[in-house]
Scaffold this motif. Structure first.
Motif, PDB file in Angstrom:
ATOM      1  N   GLY A 223     -37.166  25.828 -25.379  1.00  0.00           N
ATOM      2  CA  GLY A 223     -36.069  26.787 -25.380  1.00  0.00           C
ATOM      3  C   GLY A 223     -36.154  27.764 -24.228  1.00  0.00           C
ATOM      4  O   GLY A 223     -35.155  28.053 -23.574  1.00  0.00           O
ATOM      5  N   GLY A 224     -37.352  28.264 -23.960  1.00  0.00           N
ATOM      6  CA  GLY A 224     -37.527  29.184 -22.837  1.00  0.00           C
ATOM      7  C   GLY A 224     -37.213  28.530 -21.507  1.00  0.00           C
ATOM      8  O   GLY A 224     -36.551  29.138 -20.650  1.00  0.00           O
ATOM      9  N   LEU A 225     -37.671  27.295 -21.335  1.00  0.00           N
ATOM     10  CA  LEU A 225     -37.375  26.574 -20.084  1.00  0.00           C
ATOM     11  C   LEU A 225     -35.884  26.306 -19.946  1.00  0.00           C
ATOM     12  O   LEU A 225     -35.318  26.470 -18.858  1.00  0.00           O
ATOM     13  N   GLN A 226     -35.233  25.920 -21.036  1.00  0.00           N
ATOM     14  CA  GLN A 226     -33.797  25.642 -20.965  1.00  0.00           C
ATOM     15  C   GLN A 226     -32.999  26.908 -20.677  1.00  0.00           C
ATOM     16  O   GLN A 226     -32.040  26.868 -19.897  1.00  0.00           O
ATOM     17  N   LEU A 227     -33.373  28.017 -21.274  1.00  0.00           N
ATOM     18  CA  LEU A 227     -32.668  29.270 -20.989  1.00  0.00           C
ATOM     19  C   LEU A 227     -32.892  29.713 -19.547  1.00  0.00           C
ATOM     20  O   LEU A 227     -31.959  30.155 -18.870  1.00  0.00           O
ATOM     21  N   THR A 228     -34.129  29.568 -19.065  1.00  0.00           N
ATOM     22  CA  THR A 228     -34.428  29.948 -17.683  1.00  0.00           C
ATOM     23  C   THR A 228     -33.657  29.082 -16.701  1.00  0.00           C
ATOM     24  O   THR A 228     -33.034  29.580 -15.759  1.00  0.00           O
ATOM     25  N   VAL A 229     -33.689  27.774 -16.920  1.00  0.00           N
ATOM     26  CA  VAL A 229     -32.963  26.863 -16.025  1.00  0.00           C
ATOM     27  C   VAL A 229     -31.464  27.109 -16.132  1.00  0.00           C
ATOM     28  O   VAL A 229     -30.747  27.051 -15.131  1.00  0.00           O
ATOM     29  N   GLY A 230     -30.973  27.416 -17.337  1.00  0.00           N
ATOM     30  CA  GLY A 230     -29.551  27.711 -17.502  1.00  0.00           C
ATOM     31  C   GLY A 230     -29.109  28.910 -16.688  1.00  0.00           C
ATOM     32  O   GLY A 230     -28.059  28.897 -16.048  1.00  0.00           O
ATOM     33  N   VAL A 231     -29.933  29.952 -16.685  1.00  0.00           N
ATOM     34  CA  VAL A 231     -29.601  31.144 -15.898  1.00  0.00           C
ATOM     35  C   VAL A 231     -29.662  30.831 -14.402  1.00  0.00           C
ATOM     36  O   VAL A 231     -28.787  31.253 -13.632  1.00  0.00           O
ATOM     37  N   LEU A 232     -30.692  30.085 -13.979  1.00  0.00           N
ATOM     38  CA  LEU A 232     -30.795  29.711 -12.563  1.00  0.00           C
ATOM     39  C   LEU A 232     -29.636  28.834 -12.122  1.00  0.00           C
ATOM     40  O   LEU A 232     -29.064  29.033 -11.047  1.00  0.00           O
ATOM     41  N   VAL A 233     -29.280  27.864 -12.951  1.00  0.00           N
ATOM     42  CA  VAL A 233     -28.156  26.983 -12.621  1.00  0.00           C
ATOM     43  C   VAL A 233     -26.861  27.780 -12.587  1.00  0.00           C
ATOM     44  O   VAL A 233     -25.996  27.520 -11.747  1.00  0.00           O
TER      45      VAL A 233
END
Length: 152
Positions: free
Chosen positions: A36-46
């Motif tokens: 979840g943390g990785l997906q949220l981080t990548v979502g913000v970066l994307v």
């Protein structure tokens, strides 16, 4: 909340009667939080990257919003599932199994996109595939069934 006696929270093997979460469920919970943390981080970066691309090229914002929405939604779902492990029932287990299965399918599909895009399209799906596979395997154990079907 742990007691000093070994396996004191179990009535018989594989059937928890106490309040201590089994180690396998803790491991699956941690993996859900990591995913979840990785997906949220990548979502913000994307979101930042696609926002810049859309602003410079005048492209369609609908595609950017869809990609970011999916990433942020999956990240939030993963974290919500992880928090429900202590109190949730069989529905949490089934939803976690479906989530892990869909993530495996998405990661295998993502591996086919590795046309020189580097770590994002090769390392990301491999890490996601490994974490999702472990979550799925942990949820398929008898210990998981006993934990989520315990009386509350």
């Amino acid at each position: 909340m742990r007691s000093s006696a070994p396996n004191s929270s179990y009535g018989y093997p594989g059937h928890p009667t106490g309040t201590d979460m089994p180690g396998l469920m803790r491991a699956a919970r941690v993996l859900l939080f990591v995913m979840g943390g990785l997906q949220l981080t990548v979502g913000v970066l994307v979101a930042g990257l696609l926002g810049g691309i859309v602003a410079n090229d005048g492209g369609g914002i609908a595609d950017a919003v869809a990609v970011v929405g999916v990433l942020l939604g999956l990240g939030a779902l993963s974290i919500i599932l992880g928090t429900k492990f202590a109190t949730g029932g069989g529905g949490v287990r089934v939803t976690t199994i479906v989530y892990a299965s869909l993530m495996i399918v998405a990661c295998v599909g993502g591996l086919g996109l590795g046309d020189g895009f580097g770590l994002i399209f090769t390392g990301g799906p491999v890490i996601g595939f490994a974490c999702s596979g472990m979550i799925l395997a942990l949820m398929a154990t008898a210990q998981a069934g006993a934990w989520f079907n315990r009386p509350r």
